[in-house]
Design an enzyme around this catalytic site. Structure first.
Site, PDB file in Angstrom:
ATOM      1  N   GLY A  48      -6.705 -12.152  35.870  1.00  0.00           N
ATOM      2  CA  GLY A  48      -7.069 -11.313  36.847  1.00  0.00           C
ATOM      3  C   GLY A  48      -6.672 -11.906  38.238  1.00  0.00           C
TER       4      GLY A  48
ATOM      5  N   GLN B  31       0.851  -1.208  -0.022  1.00  0.00           N
ATOM      6  CA  GLN B  31      -0.013   0.105   0.005  1.00  0.00           C
ATOM      7  C   GLN B  31       0.895   1.175   0.051  1.00  0.00           C
ATOM      8  OE1 GLN B  31      -2.212   1.939   3.176  1.00  0.00           O
ATOM      9  NE2 GLN B  31      -4.045   1.111   1.999  1.00  0.00           N
TER      10      GLN B  31
ATOM     11  N   ARG C 189      -8.109   2.536  -3.428  1.00  0.00           N
ATOM     12  CA  ARG C 189      -8.996   2.623  -2.204  1.00  0.00           C
ATOM     13  C   ARG C 189      -9.733   3.975  -2.424  1.00  0.00           C
ATOM     14  NH1 ARG C 189      -9.004   0.737   3.980  1.00  0.00           N
ATOM     15  NH2 ARG C 189     -11.298   0.626   4.070  1.00  0.00           N
TER      16      ARG C 189
ATOM     17  N   ASP D 216      -7.341  -6.711  31.585  1.00  0.00           N
ATOM     18  CA  ASP D 216      -8.114  -6.673  30.448  1.00  0.00           C
ATOM     19  C   ASP D 216      -7.935  -7.979  29.760  1.00  0.00           C
ATOM     20  OD1 ASP D 216      -5.917  -6.643  28.781  1.00  0.00           O
ATOM     21  OD2 ASP D 216      -5.861  -4.280  28.780  1.00  0.00           O
ATOM     22  N   ALA D 217      -8.826  -8.550  29.002  1.00  0.00           N
ATOM     23  CA  ALA D 217      -8.864  -9.460  28.126  1.00  0.00           C
ATOM     24  C   ALA D 217      -7.589  -9.868  27.386  1.00  0.00           C
ATOM     25  CB  ALA D 217     -10.100  -9.704  27.343  1.00  0.00           C
TER      26      ALA D 217
ATOM     27  N   ARG E   1     -16.148  -4.319   8.675  1.00  0.00           N
ATOM     28  CA  ARG E   1     -16.771  -5.176   9.578  1.00  0.00           C
ATOM     29  C   ARG E   1     -17.445  -6.372   8.912  1.00  0.00           C
ATOM     30  NH1 ARG E   1     -17.784  -6.929  13.390  1.00  0.00           N
ATOM     31  NH2 ARG E   1     -19.838  -6.530  14.636  1.00  0.00           N
TER      32      ARG E   1
ATOM     33  N   GLN F 212      -9.112  -3.405  20.335  1.00  0.00           N
ATOM     34  CA  GLN F 212      -8.054  -3.486  21.866  1.00  0.00           C
ATOM     35  C   GLN F 212      -6.573  -3.870  21.645  1.00  0.00           C
ATOM     36  OE1 GLN F 212     -11.499  -4.415  24.686  1.00  0.00           O
ATOM     37  NE2 GLN F 212      -9.922  -4.154  25.960  1.00  0.00           N
TER      38      GLN F 212
ATOM     39  N   LYS G 245     -12.532  10.411  41.003  1.00  0.00           N
ATOM     40  CA  LYS G 245     -11.484  11.251  40.630  1.00  0.00           C
ATOM     41  C   LYS G 245     -12.032  12.599  40.048  1.00  0.00           C
ATOM     42  CE  LYS G 245     -10.330   8.235  37.423  1.00  0.00           C
ATOM     43  NZ  LYS G 245     -10.698   6.810  38.141  1.00  0.00           N
TER      44      LYS G 245
ATOM     45  N   GLU H 293     -10.463   7.367   3.477  1.00  0.00           N
ATOM     46  CA  GLU H 293     -10.039   7.358   5.162  1.00  0.00           C
ATOM     47  C   GLU H 293      -9.611   8.759   5.377  1.00  0.00           C
ATOM     48  OE1 GLU H 293     -11.309   4.357   3.984  1.00  0.00           O
ATOM     49  OE2 GLU H 293     -11.524   4.139   6.205  1.00  0.00           O
TER      50      GLU H 293
ATOM     51  N   HIS I  35     -11.111   9.305   9.026  1.00  0.00           N
ATOM     52  CA  HIS I  35     -10.496   9.037  10.150  1.00  0.00           C
ATOM     53  C   HIS I  35     -11.333  10.158  10.948  1.00  0.00           C
ATOM     54  CE1 HIS I  35      -8.299   5.646   9.476  1.00  0.00           C
ATOM     55  NE2 HIS I  35      -7.303   6.328   9.047  1.00  0.00           N
TER      56      HIS I  35
ATOM     57  N   TYR J  62      -7.138  10.465   3.735  1.00  0.00           N
ATOM     58  CA  TYR J  62      -5.581  10.649   3.598  1.00  0.00           C
ATOM     59  C   TYR J  62      -5.586  11.717   2.520  1.00  0.00           C
ATOM     60  CZ  TYR J  62      -4.499   7.441   7.260  1.00  0.00           C
ATOM     61  OH  TYR J  62      -4.366   6.364   8.395  1.00  0.00           O
TER      62      TYR J  62
ATOM     63  N   ARG K 234      -8.443  -7.007  10.189  1.00  0.00           N
ATOM     64  CA  ARG K 234      -8.716  -7.523  11.520  1.00  0.00           C
ATOM     65  C   ARG K 234      -8.930  -9.125  11.657  1.00  0.00           C
ATOM     66  NH1 ARG K 234     -12.495  -3.410  14.429  1.00  0.00           N
ATOM     67  NH2 ARG K 234     -13.450  -3.906  12.567  1.00  0.00           N
TER      68      ARG K 234
ATOM     69  N   GLN L  53     -15.987 -13.629  32.318  1.00  0.00           N
ATOM     70  CA  GLN L  53     -16.421 -12.201  32.126  1.00  0.00           C
ATOM     71  C   GLN L  53     -17.016 -11.832  30.784  1.00  0.00           C
ATOM     72  OE1 GLN L  53     -15.672  -9.322  34.653  1.00  0.00           O
ATOM     73  NE2 GLN L  53     -15.600 -10.932  36.016  1.00  0.00           N
TER      74      GLN L  53
HETATM   75  P1  NAP Z   1     -11.728   0.116  35.989  1.00  0.00           P
HETATM   76  O1  NAP Z   1     -11.436   0.384  34.694  1.00  0.00           O
HETATM   77  O2  NAP Z   1     -10.670  -0.144  37.115  1.00  0.00           O
HETATM   78  O3  NAP Z   1     -12.773   1.179  36.589  1.00  0.00           O
HETATM   79  C1  NAP Z   1     -13.304   1.160  38.025  1.00  0.00           C
HETATM   80  C2  NAP Z   1     -14.092   2.308  38.372  1.00  0.00           C
HETATM   81  O4  NAP Z   1     -14.498   2.284  39.692  1.00  0.00           O
HETATM   82  C3  NAP Z   1     -13.365   3.716  38.092  1.00  0.00           C
HETATM   83  O5  NAP Z   1     -14.109   4.554  37.441  1.00  0.00           O
HETATM   84  C4  NAP Z   1     -12.669   4.207  39.561  1.00  0.00           C
HETATM   85  O6  NAP Z   1     -13.181   5.400  39.525  1.00  0.00           O
HETATM   86  C5  NAP Z   1     -14.177   3.215  40.388  1.00  0.00           C
HETATM   87  N1  NAP Z   1     -13.536   2.802  41.505  1.00  0.00           N
HETATM   88  C6  NAP Z   1     -12.397   2.396  42.138  1.00  0.00           C
HETATM   89  N2  NAP Z   1     -12.334   2.053  43.181  1.00  0.00           N
HETATM   90  C7  NAP Z   1     -13.473   2.390  43.744  1.00  0.00           C
HETATM   91  C8  NAP Z   1     -14.218   2.517  45.386  1.00  0.00           C
HETATM   92  N3  NAP Z   1     -13.301   1.791  45.990  1.00  0.00           N
HETATM   93  N4  NAP Z   1     -15.150   2.800  45.335  1.00  0.00           N
HETATM   94  C9  NAP Z   1     -15.950   3.642  44.378  1.00  0.00           C
HETATM   95  N5  NAP Z   1     -15.395   3.561  43.223  1.00  0.00           N
HETATM   96  C10 NAP Z   1     -14.427   3.007  43.064  1.00  0.00           C
HETATM   97  O7  NAP Z   1     -12.649  -1.237  36.099  1.00  0.00           O
HETATM   98  P2  NAP Z   1     -13.777  -1.964  35.448  1.00  0.00           P
HETATM   99  O8  NAP Z   1     -14.832  -0.996  35.001  1.00  0.00           O
HETATM  100  O9  NAP Z   1     -14.464  -2.966  36.337  1.00  0.00           O
HETATM  101  O10 NAP Z   1     -13.197  -2.568  34.228  1.00  0.00           O
HETATM  102  C11 NAP Z   1     -12.165  -3.864  34.690  1.00  0.00           C
HETATM  103  C12 NAP Z   1     -11.404  -4.110  33.440  1.00  0.00           C
HETATM  104  O11 NAP Z   1     -12.198  -4.531  32.140  1.00  0.00           O
HETATM  105  C13 NAP Z   1     -10.580  -2.827  32.985  1.00  0.00           C
HETATM  106  O12 NAP Z   1      -9.162  -3.181  32.720  1.00  0.00           O
HETATM  107  C14 NAP Z   1     -11.177  -2.442  31.526  1.00  0.00           C
HETATM  108  O13 NAP Z   1     -10.188  -1.865  30.732  1.00  0.00           O
HETATM  109  C15 NAP Z   1     -11.992  -3.752  31.108  1.00  0.00           C
HETATM  110  N6  NAP Z   1     -13.122  -3.658  30.194  1.00  0.00           N
HETATM  111  C16 NAP Z   1     -12.875  -2.988  28.985  1.00  0.00           C
HETATM  112  C17 NAP Z   1     -14.060  -2.892  28.327  1.00  0.00           C
HETATM  113  C18 NAP Z   1     -13.763  -2.134  26.937  1.00  0.00           C
HETATM  114  O14 NAP Z   1     -14.900  -1.996  26.316  1.00  0.00           O
HETATM  115  N7  NAP Z   1     -12.757  -2.109  26.299  1.00  0.00           N
HETATM  116  C19 NAP Z   1     -15.277  -2.945  28.849  1.00  0.00           C
HETATM  117  C20 NAP Z   1     -15.368  -3.368  30.115  1.00  0.00           C
HETATM  118  C21 NAP Z   1     -14.302  -3.630  30.852  1.00  0.00           C
HETATM  119  P3  NAP Z   1     -12.764   6.230  40.733  1.00  0.00           P
HETATM  120  O15 NAP Z   1     -11.561   5.511  41.485  1.00  0.00           O
HETATM  121  O16 NAP Z   1     -12.584   7.754  40.460  1.00  0.00           O
HETATM  122  O17 NAP Z   1     -13.935   6.334  41.632  1.00  0.00           O
HETATM  123 FE1  SF4 Z   2     -10.286  -7.731  15.770  1.00  0.00          FE
HETATM  124 FE2  SF4 Z   2      -9.952  -6.928  18.533  1.00  0.00          FE
HETATM  125 FE3  SF4 Z   2      -8.002  -8.731  17.565  1.00  0.00          FE
HETATM  126 FE4  SF4 Z   2      -8.442  -6.155  16.622  1.00  0.00          FE
HETATM  127  S1  SF4 Z   2      -7.863  -6.997  18.608  1.00  0.00           S
HETATM  128  S2  SF4 Z   2      -8.340  -8.069  15.308  1.00  0.00           S
HETATM  129  S3  SF4 Z   2     -10.487  -5.960  16.519  1.00  0.00           S
HETATM  130  S4  SF4 Z   2     -10.341  -9.112  17.804  1.00  0.00           S
END
Ligand code: NAP
Ligand code: SF4
Length: 673
Positions: free
Chosen positions: A650, A102, A216, A658-659, A290, A341, A559, A166, A254, A168, A313, A413
């Site tokens: 975990g 590309q 493209r 994270d996963a 997608r 991610q 926070k 996109e 983008h 560019y 992907r 999870q």
């Molecule tokens: P997190 O990202 O660590 O967030 C926890 C939240 O709880 C924060 O907003 C924190 O904010 C609050 N918190 C922490 N301790 C606390 C306490 N003692 N009392 C009250 N609030 C508290 O955890 P999570 O949302 O459970 O996610 C877990 C993991 O899964 C993360 O690593 C995340 O990246 C991953 N995940 C990813 C996705 C995605 O879409 N990529 C989706 C879901 C989960 P404060 O401390 O400011 O209050």
């Molecule tokens: Fe697909 Fe997620 Fe892997 Fe990227 S990280 S290739 S979006 S499964």
């Protein structure tokens, strides 16, 4: 008829034939930017060619310094550059695949101070303001494209893709959004498309007829100042006449405020625009964005909507996508869940791209699974992502693996994630592991809360017991109004109309989506609320319909810093999460102190002074997690006392869980057992 016979049918381009319709679309891995990484890049593409992919397209390579996306990005403009690229092309040809390089000029998306564009108009997503290109520089750039194409040919590439979408450089010339020139390169569509056409002509002249030229083109810009459908058709026809062999679909700039590849975008959402352009052209047309299953690929080709399918992907996630489909085993495919991610979030943080569900992607020479010299008895405790990966990789290597899971099903999870509207794809990973467990012969014991005694007879013990939700300490946390996130996501609790969500991390954001959205993966439903006009009457945008919020939600964090709330952890997808919560009118409150919960609701103090009572039906705790470590034998200093024990995911570290880390740790451990 063989399964997937449409997507597996060869495509004759006249002077060369593609063995099937699957193309690995361009994806910047970060490996192409440094010459010492070309061995890794060769292994990466070689594996995908071996897996049956017909045609691959490299990440963007610049033709000159102004075109760099980042300082010192991959460039092909000297004969010396050929040597590295030959390693890549040889690895692909060894497995009968074909590969295009590309050629990308970033224009105003270049993240460096010597960026250029059609006009000096800054992009909203880049701090650098580009200089308008002079006539002299435009003519030199055309020559540079042609020179780079010729070098690519000498390096053994089967062709090039000219990146014209996109947002560019070439898109910046084609659209009046950026192109405000009054000379022969601006104004009418004939003038705006002059640069891409001159490039195509110059390249064709330099490389001759037997070299694939793919362009493209942005079919739906989805930004103000983007092209109308009439203009898109005019440009596509002119490109065809200028000598391209394939037209690839580009979707959105983008900087567009519509998600185009994130997991909440329905599968093949944009196939209709590809189908429309196909009707206007004689050359093969490629669909993209997608598309992630062989069923979908086959359907698109069968229906005549496109001749080729571009997936980047999904082939990162599973290099054997095509071979598995051809073997009639689509259930064995490790499906891309469109999370970004492991790939784009890392690319945009200047890290090497990999894949959340396939940690070997981009690490083919480093994370290698070889048959174990001695088969061991391995116990894996926990059937979430970390445990499933460890168990299946270890079993595949020849170990005798037993997986203990306390719940009634595997998936951990991910079962909860899949319950969130827009995250339905997460179910595919569970399906993949179900298949892997059966294929590799892992013995699964469900509903098994294992004891240390039961683990005594194993040579290796993998603790992947994951996390439990954190319960913050404040008065009334045990009040009936308070629920934790697993209770809600597992459907164990009825949630009222007025809700306070404590925590604004990934799970807090998912919780809001769960409580507000419905499961609806139809393209019409999605397009209505994001304001996508597939007719492209103007620029692909129309007024989005207003969302009806079935609940009143306030999301809180301790926070300070309300601005970033609601985005969750995804670097490339956070803005879309935030936009979605905005569409539903979710209120955000930062710098909050939780005082108590009682029958009146949640009592809080904001900014250290003002006290409020949030009159809510429920308070949902999304306050992070703590590791489940009960089974780990430790001494007083916290050291593991039994050398057979390994802790991953975990259970090892709940913070920043994270996963992606969980799966990688499972894979790396299993590769070493
Ligand atoms: P997190 O990202 O660590 O967030 C926890 C939240 O709880 C924060 O907003 C924190 O904010 C609050 N918190 C922490 N301790 C606390 C306490 N003692 N009392 C009250 N609030 C508290 O955890 P999570 O949302 O459970 O996610 C877990 C993991 O899964 C993360 O690593 C995340 O990246 C991953 N995940 C990813 C996705 C995605 O879409 N990529 C989706 C879901 C989960 P404060 O401390 O400011 O209050
Ligand atoms: Fe697909 Fe997620 Fe892997 Fe990227 S990280 S290739 S979006 S499964």
């Amino acid at each position: 008829m063989t399964a997937f016979s449409n997507m597996l049918a060869p495509l004759d381009l006249g002077f060369t034939t593609l063995r099937n319709r699957i193309v690995m679309g361009s994806m910047h891995t970060g490996l192409e930017d440094r010459f010492w990484n070309y061995g890794k890049l060769a292994a990466y593409f070689g594996e995908r060619a071996k897996g049956g992919t017909a045609l691959m397209i490299t990440g963007g390579i610049a033709m000159n310094r102004q075109g760099w996306l980042l300082p010192a990005a991959g460039t092909m403009n000297t004969y010396g550059d050929i040597i590295n690229h030959r390693r890549v092309t040889s690895a692909v040809h060894e497995h009968d695949g074909k590969i295009l390089m590309q050629v990308l000029h970033a224009g105003r998306y270049a993240y460096h101070p010597f960026s250029v564009s059609s006009s000096s108009v800054k992009s909203p997503i880049n701090p650098f303001k580009p200089k308008a290109m002079s006539e002299k520089l435009i003519l030199q750039t055309i020559k540079d494209y042609a020179h780079t194409a010729r070098l690519a040919q000498l390096a053994g590439y089967d062709g090039i893709e000219i990146m014209g979408s996109e947002g560019y450089l070439l898109n910046q010339f084609i659209c009046s959004r950026v192109n405000q020139r009054t000379d022969r390169w601006g104004g009418s569509v004939e003038n705006r498309m002059r640069l891409p056409l001159e490039i195509v002509k110059a390249v064709r002249e330099k490389v001759g007829p037997n070299f694939i030229l793919c362009y493209r083109l942005s079919l739906i810009d989805m930004v103000p100042g983007g092209n109308t459908w009439e203009e898109v058709v005019t440009i596509a026809k002119a490109l065809e006449a200028a000598g391209i062999n394939i037209l690839n679909t580009g979707i959105g700039w983008h900087e567009a405020r519509v998600p185009t590849i994130a997991t909440q975008v329905p599968r093949a959402a944009f196939r209709s625009v590809t189908a429309r352009i196909k009707k206007e052209l004689k050359i093969p047309v490629m669909a993209s964005n997608r598309i992630n299953t062989p069923e979908m690929c086959d359907d698109i080709v069968a229906s005549g909507d496109a001749d080729l399918i571009s997936m980047a992907r999904p082939l990162l996630a599973d290099p054997d996508f095509v071979n598995k489909a051809a073997a009639g085993q689509p259930e064995a495919i490790n499906t891309c869940i469109a999370c970004n991610q492991g790939c784009l979030d890392l690319t945009f943080s200047n890290q090497r791209a990999t894949c959340l569900v396939n940690p070997r992607a981009g690490y083919e020479t480093e994370l290698v699974y070889v048959k174990a010299r001695k088969s061991k008895k391995v116990a894996v405790v926990g059937g979430g992502m970390a445990g499933l990966t460890a168990a299946t990789v270890a079993a595949d290597r020849g170990h005798e693996v037993t997986l203990f899971e306390a719940a009634a099903d595997i998936g951990g999870q991910f079962n909860m994630a899949a319950a969130v509207p827009g995250k339905e794809e997460f179910q595919e990973t569970i399906r993949y592991y179900r298949n892997e467990v059966a294929r590799t012969g892992v013995q699964v014991k469900l509903n098994s809360k294992v004891t240390a005694e039961q683990l005594a007879g194993f040579d290796e013990v993998v603790i992947a017991t994951g996390v439990k939700p954190r319960t913050p300490r404040f008065p009334g946390v045990d009040h009936p109004k308070v629920l934790n996130y697993p209770q809600v996501l597992r459907g164990e609790a009825e949630v009222g109309q007025r809700v306070a969500v404590i925590g604004s991390g990934g799970i807090g954001v998912d919780m809001c989506a769960y409580l507000l959205e419905e499961h609806n993966q139809s393209v019409e439903h999605w397009a209505k609320y994001w304001g996508v006009d597939f007719e492209v009457q103007e620029n692909g945008l129309k007024a989005p319909e207003r969302r009806f919020a079935q609940r009143e939600i306030t999301m809180l964090q301790r926070k300070p810093g309300q601005k970033k709330m609601g985005a969750g952890p995804g670097k490339t997808t956070g803005w879309a999460h935030k936009a979605l919560l905005g569409q539903f009118g979710v209120k955000m409150m930062a710098e909050v102190e939780y005082l108590k919960v009682d029958d009146l609701g949640l009592h809080i103090r904001v900014g250290g002074t003002e006290e409020h009572i949030l009159d809510v039906d429920h308070v949902i705790l999304c306050a992070g997690q703590e590791s489940v470590t009960d089974l780990i034998p430790r001494d007083a200093e916290g050291k593991i006392t039994d050398r057979r024990y390994h802790v991953i995911g975990g259970a090892k570290l709940a913070g920043e869980l994270d996963a992606r880390r969980a799966i990688r740790e499972g894979a790396e451990l299993a590769a070493s057992l």
